[in-house]
Motif scaffolding. Structure first.
Motif, PDB file in Angstrom:
ATOM      1  N   GLY A  34       4.925  -6.655  27.295  1.00 35.35           N
ATOM      2  CA  GLY A  34       6.016  -7.357  27.956  1.00 35.35           C
ATOM      3  C   GLY A  34       5.929  -7.258  29.463  1.00 35.35           C
ATOM      4  N   ALA A  35       5.609  -6.059  29.981  1.00 31.72           N
ATOM      5  CA  ALA A  35       5.550  -5.872  31.422  1.00 31.72           C
ATOM      6  C   ALA A  35       4.380  -6.620  32.029  1.00 31.72           C
ATOM      7  N   GLN A  36       3.203  -6.478  31.420  1.00 33.79           N
ATOM      8  CA  GLN A  36       2.046  -7.190  31.943  1.00 33.79           C
ATOM      9  C   GLN A  36       2.283  -8.686  31.840  1.00 33.79           C
ATOM     10  N   GLY A  37       2.972  -9.095  30.771  1.00 31.92           N
ATOM     11  CA  GLY A  37       3.281 -10.507  30.619  1.00 31.92           C
ATOM     12  C   GLY A  37       4.202 -11.012  31.692  1.00 31.92           C
ATOM     13  N   LEU A  38       5.128 -10.166  32.160  1.00 33.03           N
ATOM     14  CA  LEU A  38       6.062 -10.584  33.208  1.00 33.03           C
ATOM     15  C   LEU A  38       5.315 -11.035  34.454  1.00 33.03           C
ATOM     16  N   LEU A  39       4.395 -10.210  34.934  1.00 27.83           N
ATOM     17  CA  LEU A  39       3.635 -10.566  36.136  1.00 27.83           C
ATOM     18  C   LEU A  39       2.725 -11.759  35.879  1.00 27.83           C
ATOM     19  N   ALA A  40       2.027 -11.736  34.738  1.00 26.76           N
ATOM     20  CA  ALA A  40       1.068 -12.799  34.445  1.00 26.76           C
ATOM     21  C   ALA A  40       1.767 -14.137  34.239  1.00 26.76           C
ATOM     22  N   VAL A  41       2.875 -14.123  33.502  1.00 22.78           N
ATOM     23  CA  VAL A  41       3.579 -15.380  33.220  1.00 22.78           C
ATOM     24  C   VAL A  41       4.172 -15.962  34.489  1.00 22.78           C
ATOM     25  N   LYS A  49       3.747 -15.405  44.022  1.00 24.09           N
ATOM     26  CA  LYS A  49       2.645 -15.981  44.801  1.00 24.09           C
ATOM     27  C   LYS A  49       1.658 -14.932  45.293  1.00 24.09           C
ATOM     28  N   GLU A  50       2.174 -13.930  46.020  1.00 22.88           N
ATOM     29  CA  GLU A  50       1.314 -12.892  46.594  1.00 22.88           C
ATOM     30  C   GLU A  50       1.825 -11.524  46.168  1.00 22.88           C
ATOM     31  N   PHE A  51       0.899 -10.565  46.057  1.00 18.68           N
ATOM     32  CA  PHE A  51       1.241  -9.199  45.713  1.00 18.68           C
ATOM     33  C   PHE A  51       0.713  -8.280  46.807  1.00 18.68           C
ATOM     34  N   PHE A  52       1.510  -7.273  47.166  1.00 19.43           N
ATOM     35  CA  PHE A  52       1.083  -6.339  48.219  1.00 19.43           C
ATOM     36  C   PHE A  52       1.415  -4.910  47.784  1.00 19.43           C
ATOM     37  N   PRO A  53       0.503  -3.955  48.006  1.00 20.75           N
ATOM     38  CA  PRO A  53      -0.878  -4.156  48.441  1.00 20.75           C
ATOM     39  C   PRO A  53      -1.721  -4.741  47.315  1.00 20.75           C
ATOM     40  N   GLU A  54      -2.657  -5.575  47.665  1.00 20.39           N
ATOM     41  CA  GLU A  54      -3.431  -6.299  46.653  1.00 20.39           C
ATOM     42  C   GLU A  54      -4.163  -5.352  45.718  1.00 20.39           C
ATOM     43  N   LYS A  55      -4.745  -4.290  46.267  1.00 22.74           N
ATOM     44  CA  LYS A  55      -5.498  -3.350  45.438  1.00 22.74           C
ATOM     45  C   LYS A  55      -4.591  -2.669  44.416  1.00 22.74           C
ATOM     46  N   GLY A  56      -3.437  -2.203  44.864  1.00 22.34           N
ATOM     47  CA  GLY A  56      -2.553  -1.466  43.975  1.00 22.34           C
ATOM     48  C   GLY A  56      -1.921  -2.314  42.899  1.00 22.34           C
ATOM     49  N   THR A  57      -1.688  -3.565  43.197  1.00 26.91           N
ATOM     50  CA  THR A  57      -0.965  -4.399  42.245  1.00 26.91           C
ATOM     51  C   THR A  57      -1.832  -4.850  41.071  1.00 26.91           C
ATOM     52  N   LYS A  58      -3.127  -4.612  41.139  1.00 27.07           N
ATOM     53  CA  LYS A  58      -3.981  -4.991  40.012  1.00 27.07           C
ATOM     54  C   LYS A  58      -3.855  -4.001  38.864  1.00 27.07           C
ATOM     55  N   VAL A  59      -3.510  -2.757  39.179  1.00 26.59           N
ATOM     56  CA  VAL A  59      -3.412  -1.731  38.134  1.00 26.59           C
ATOM     57  C   VAL A  59      -2.056  -1.025  38.191  1.00 26.59           C
ATOM     58  N   GLU A  60      -1.735  -0.455  39.363  1.00 28.34           N
ATOM     59  CA  GLU A  60      -0.560   0.399  39.470  1.00 28.34           C
ATOM     60  C   GLU A  60       0.742  -0.346  39.178  1.00 28.34           C
ATOM     61  N   LEU A  61       0.907  -1.558  39.723  1.00 33.94           N
ATOM     62  CA  LEU A  61       2.165  -2.274  39.515  1.00 33.94           C
ATOM     63  C   LEU A  61       2.370  -2.667  38.053  1.00 33.94           C
ATOM     64  N   PRO A  62       1.365  -3.234  37.370  1.00 30.14           N
ATOM     65  CA  PRO A  62       1.566  -3.497  35.936  1.00 30.14           C
ATOM     66  C   PRO A  62       1.899  -2.231  35.151  1.00 30.14           C
ATOM     67  N   GLU A  63       1.253  -1.101  35.504  1.00 29.30           N
ATOM     68  CA  GLU A  63       1.549   0.145  34.800  1.00 29.30           C
ATOM     69  C   GLU A  63       2.969   0.611  35.103  1.00 29.30           C
ATOM     70  N   LEU A  64       3.395   0.468  36.335  1.00 25.60           N
ATOM     71  CA  LEU A  64       4.752   0.853  36.722  1.00 25.60           C
ATOM     72  C   LEU A  64       5.780   0.035  35.956  1.00 25.60           C
ATOM     73  N   LEU A  65       5.542  -1.250  35.873  1.00 23.67           N
ATOM     74  CA  LEU A  65       6.485  -2.125  35.176  1.00 23.67           C
ATOM     75  C   LEU A  65       6.367  -1.955  33.668  1.00 23.67           C
ATOM     76  N   ASP A  66       5.189  -1.583  33.189  1.00 22.70           N
ATOM     77  CA  ASP A  66       5.018  -1.273  31.769  1.00 22.70           C
ATOM     78  C   ASP A  66       5.907  -0.092  31.404  1.00 22.70           C
ATOM     79  N   ARG A  67       5.841   0.950  32.211  1.00 24.24           N
ATOM     80  CA  ARG A  67       6.687   2.112  31.979  1.00 24.24           C
ATOM     81  C   ARG A  67       8.157   1.721  32.114  1.00 24.24           C
ATOM     82  N   GLY A  68       8.436   0.815  33.073  1.00 24.12           N
ATOM     83  CA  GLY A  68       9.811   0.396  33.287  1.00 24.12           C
ATOM     84  C   GLY A  68      10.362  -0.416  32.150  1.00 24.12           C
ATOM     85  N   SER A  69       9.528  -1.154  31.436  1.00 18.09           N
ATOM     86  CA  SER A  69      10.022  -1.986  30.353  1.00 18.09           C
ATOM     87  C   SER A  69      10.356  -1.170  29.120  1.00 18.09           C
ATOM     88  N   GLY A  70       9.925   0.111  29.089  1.00 12.01           N
ATOM     89  CA  GLY A  70      10.245   0.959  27.954  1.00 12.01           C
ATOM     90  C   GLY A  70      11.485   1.768  28.254  1.00 12.01           C
TER      91      GLY A  70
END
Length: 420
Positions: A34-41, A49-70
């Motif tokens: 669900g969390a990864q889907g939120l960003l991807a969808v 449109k844009e994510f900052f920092p670009e490096k962190g948002t490829k892994v850390e942000l989806p994981e953060l929101l994954d944890r947040g969706s639980g």
């Protein structure tokens, strides 16, 4: 008054927003998808449109929101400066961005800039904003708060998706700036910002090279926005800031400030700016604002703004401005290809936005108004196209006190007037 306290926010601290539970009853696998889907969808829809920092948002942000969706919902905020007494269509995309996070189970904060509006955000502006009196800013802030809460209530009441949602909270940054002493604030905060970095922002460079230059008040705007992010991080565990694409420099300042003080990473997400057919940004400054307050722009006028959108924009706007699933939007566009004269996508777009902003009653009134202006109503076999028409005895009201009303092609009514 003492200088603002700058302290480290411990990783993983839980928090709650009064009155709303942020815990979702989801399995771990569902939470992750669900969390990864939120960003991807939302990226597929064109909203993120844009994510900052670009490096962190490829892994850390989806994981953060994954944890947040639980069992650990995250907090996302977006700021709205009260430079007028109403939100406008240009604010809708960031507000919808907050709603998408809320619908995924995260807590969201709409921050009214009762303090920062006194300085004026220079981002994307060719000249300095006209200064507003303190009492005007306070009045605008109260009006924006009411507007945000009204749209959030319509969203909660009319667009439920059967899943537990996060909370929606409205705050005003005047609450933590009023009473601050300038020297104390600068002594505590100012040393953490580097002039070269602040001067390098694209919005600052553009204004410095303009004929009117840039005032100190405008220049310090990004410092206050950065401090807002820090304050919400400290007190609400806020890790994500949402803003228009012209806010990337301000968001970056917040990230750098928080990371320098705490060592923690926070994130920024931008949404596209809403522009006119000429490419101009929609808003008060450009003089082309479509307001969300019905006293400034009626539900019918808001409906008409969206129903008039061109075919080459309507699919994109359905993805940006509505909660309709992507497969349903594809189906709507397929029907449109077969019968473009019916303007089905435009009507659906206009209906969804008007219902969100003004509720079901507002949408119903817009449709009634539209029927009249398009010639769908006649009284005593005479077409009426002006909703403000005054009923005239002998014309609209016959001498026997009756009126024959026709709505559409098949609906006829006989009205008996008790008093003339």
């Amino acid at each position: 008054m003492a200088a603002p306290m700058l302290r480290r926010f411990p990783r993983g601290r839980r928090f709650g927003t009064p009155g709303v539970s942020g815990v979702l009853l989801l399995g771990q696998r569902e939470a992750r998808s669900g969390a990864q889907g939120l960003l991807a969808v939302q990226k597929a829809r064109g909203l993120f449109k844009e994510f900052f920092p670009e490096k962190g948002t490829k892994v850390e942000l989806p994981e953060l929101l994954d944890r947040g969706s639980g069992s650990f919902p995250q907090t996302v905020y977006c700021g709205f400066d009260p430079t007028a007494d109403s939100l406008h269509v240009g604010h809708l995309l960031t507000l919808l961005g907050l709603f998408h996070f809320q619908r995924a189970g995260h807590n969201v904060i709409a921050l009214v800039g009762g303090a920062t509006a006194r300085l004026g955000d220079p981002s994307g502006r060719p000249k300095e904003r006209e200064a507003l009196a303190p009492e005007q800013v306070r009045g605008n802030a109260r009006a924006l708060r009411r507007g945000l809460e009204a749209v959030a209530a319509n969203h909660q009441r009319l667009f439920a998706n059967g899943r537990p949602w996060g909370s929606f909270t409205v705050l005003d940054n005047a609450a933590w700036y009023q009473g601050q002493h300038l020297v104390d604030f600068l002594a505590a905060v100012g040393g953490h910002f580097r002039m070269g970095t602040l001067l390098s922002r694209a919005s600052v460079q553009a204004r410095l090279q303009s004929a009117g230059g840039m005032s100190l008040a405008e220049f310090l705007y990004q410092v206050l926005q950065a401090y807002d992010f820090y304050y919400l991080f400290q007190h609400y565990g806020c890790r994500v800031q949402l803003g228009g694409s012209d806010q990337l420099g301000n968001i970056t300042s917040g990230y750098e400030f928080i990371h320098k003080l705490t060592g923690e990473d926070v994130f920024g997400i931008t949404v596209p700016l809403v522009t006119s057919t000429t490419g101009a940004k929609l808003g008060k400054s450009a003089g082309n604002a479509v307001w969300l307050n019905r006293e400034k722009t009626s539900p019918f006028e808001l409906y008409q703004f969206f129903v008039r959108q061109q075919d080459n924009l309507v699919e994109r706007y359905l993805k940006l401005f509505t909660f309709l699933p992507l497969p349903e939007i594809d189906h709507i566009m397929q029907l449109h290809d077969k019968e473009p004269e019916k303007r089905g996508p435009q009507k659906r777009l206009a209906a969804e936005v008007t219902k969100l902003v003004h509720g079901q009653e507002g949408l119903d009134s817009a449709k009634r108004y539209r029927m009249i202006t398009e010639g769908g109503v006649s009284i005593n076999h005479r077409q009426v196209t002006n909703p403000e028409s005054v009923l005239v005895v002998g014309q609209h009201i016959l001498k026997n006190g009756l009126s024959l009303l026709k709505i559409g092609k098949r609906n006829f009514y006989i009205i008996k007037w008790l008093q003339l």
